[in-house]
Each structure stands twice: as C-alpha cells, then as structure tokens.
Write a protein that holds these residues in place. Structure first.
Motif, short mmCIF file in Angstrom:
data_model
loop_
_atom_site.label_atom_id
_atom_site.label_comp_id
_atom_site.label_asym_id
_atom_site.label_seq_id
_atom_site.Cartn_x
_atom_site.Cartn_y
_atom_site.Cartn_z
N SER A 12 1.65 5.92 13.58
CA SER A 12 3.05 5.79 13.18
C SER A 12 3.22 6.05 11.69
CB SER A 12 3.59 4.42 13.55
OG SER A 12 2.89 3.41 12.86
N LYS A 13 2.28 5.63 10.88
CA LYS A 13 2.33 5.90 9.45
C LYS A 13 2.22 7.40 9.18
CE LYS A 13 2.07 4.68 5.10
NZ LYS A 13 3.31 4.63 4.38
N LEU A 14 1.36 8.08 9.88
CA LEU A 14 1.23 9.53 9.73
C LEU A 14 2.52 10.23 10.14
CD1 LEU A 14 -0.57 12.04 9.21
CD2 LEU A 14 -1.21 11.94 11.62
N ASP A 45 -8.54 -2.54 17.57
CA ASP A 45 -8.69 -1.09 17.45
C ASP A 45 -7.42 -0.37 17.88
OD1 ASP A 45 -11.23 -1.45 16.51
OD2 ASP A 45 -12.22 -0.97 18.42
N LEU A 46 -6.80 -0.81 18.97
CA LEU A 46 -5.57 -0.18 19.43
C LEU A 46 -4.42 -0.39 18.45
CD1 LEU A 46 -5.63 -0.94 23.25
CD2 LEU A 46 -5.99 1.25 22.13
N VAL A 47 -4.31 -1.58 17.91
CA VAL A 47 -3.25 -1.85 16.93
C VAL A 47 -3.45 -0.99 15.69
CG1 VAL A 47 -2.36 -3.62 15.36
CG2 VAL A 47 -2.75 -4.16 17.76
N THR A 48 -4.69 -0.85 15.25
CA THR A 48 -4.98 -0.02 14.08
C THR A 48 -4.65 1.44 14.36
OG1 THR A 48 -6.77 -1.54 13.52
CG2 THR A 48 -6.79 0.60 12.43
N LEU A 49 -4.96 1.92 15.55
CA LEU A 49 -4.67 3.29 15.93
C LEU A 49 -3.17 3.55 15.96
CD1 LEU A 49 -5.68 6.06 17.01
CD2 LEU A 49 -5.44 5.08 19.29
N ASN A 54 9.14 12.22 6.52
CA ASN A 54 9.65 12.09 5.15
C ASN A 54 9.39 13.35 4.33
OD1 ASN A 54 10.74 9.55 5.43
ND2 ASN A 54 8.86 8.51 4.84
N ALA A 55 8.22 13.96 4.52
CA ALA A 55 7.91 15.20 3.80
C ALA A 55 8.86 16.31 4.22
CB ALA A 55 6.45 15.60 4.06
N LEU A 56 9.15 16.41 5.52
CA LEU A 56 10.08 17.43 5.99
C LEU A 56 11.49 17.18 5.46
CD1 LEU A 56 9.01 17.93 9.71
CD2 LEU A 56 8.85 19.59 7.86
N LEU A 57 11.94 15.94 5.44
CA LEU A 57 13.26 15.62 4.92
C LEU A 57 13.35 15.92 3.42
CD1 LEU A 57 14.05 12.28 6.79
CD2 LEU A 57 15.06 14.52 7.19
N ASN A 58 12.31 15.62 2.70
CA ASN A 58 12.30 15.91 1.26
C ASN A 58 12.35 17.41 0.99
OD1 ASN A 58 12.28 13.24 0.51
ND2 ASN A 58 10.06 13.12 0.39
N GLN A 59 11.66 18.21 1.80
CA GLN A 59 11.69 19.66 1.65
C GLN A 59 13.08 20.20 1.94
OE1 GLN A 59 8.67 21.33 4.15
NE2 GLN A 59 7.01 20.90 2.69
#
Length: 79
Positions: free
Chosen positions: A62-64, A53-57, A70-75
């Motif tokens: 980190s993915k979020l 559960d901790l690894v998944t969290l 990446n979205a901010l850099l693309n903007q």
C-alpha cells in the motif's frame, strides 16, 4: 514502582532433531498433554509470525502504491 514482565517461554522452545543426541533429546509421545501444549505453543508462534509477515506485506504494497500515485499526481500538476 517497576512492573515485572513475565518472559514468554514459548519463544525459547526450539525443535531438536532426534539424531543429534538420542540420550539427551528424547521424543515426546504425541498423546501426552505435554506434547499438546508444546504443539499449541509452536502453532501459535507460527500463526503470529505469518500474520506479522502478511501485515508487513500489505503495508509495504500500500505504501508503494500511494507513492506511485503521488508521483503521478505531482507530474500532472507540474505539466
């Protein structure tokens, strides 16, 4: 040649309430070796589940974070 996989028996242990049927499910004396081995199996399964559960969290967080960066850099590159 097929490899035989041994099924772990500790995954199939389930706790039963003693109120279900006292004749069928009796309480183990907590000083017995059987109780200690069963308790070790339960705690091992709980530790594995908590670790998973901790690894998944951590992976999800980190993915979020990387997606938002990446979205901010693309903007910024578009503007």
């Amino acid at each position: 040649m097929k490899k035989l996989k041994a099924k772990p028996t500790f995954l199939f242990l389930k706790r039963k309430r003693l109120t279900t049927d006292l004749r069928k499910y009796t309480a183990l004396a907590r000083g017995q070796k059987v109780w200690k081995t069963i308790f070790k199996r339960f705690t091992a399964v709980k530790h594995v589940k908590v670790h998973f559960d901790l690894v998944t969290l951590v992976y999800t967080a980190s993915k979020l974070a990387t997606d938002r960066i990446n979205a901010l850099l693309n903007q910024q590159q578009v503007a």
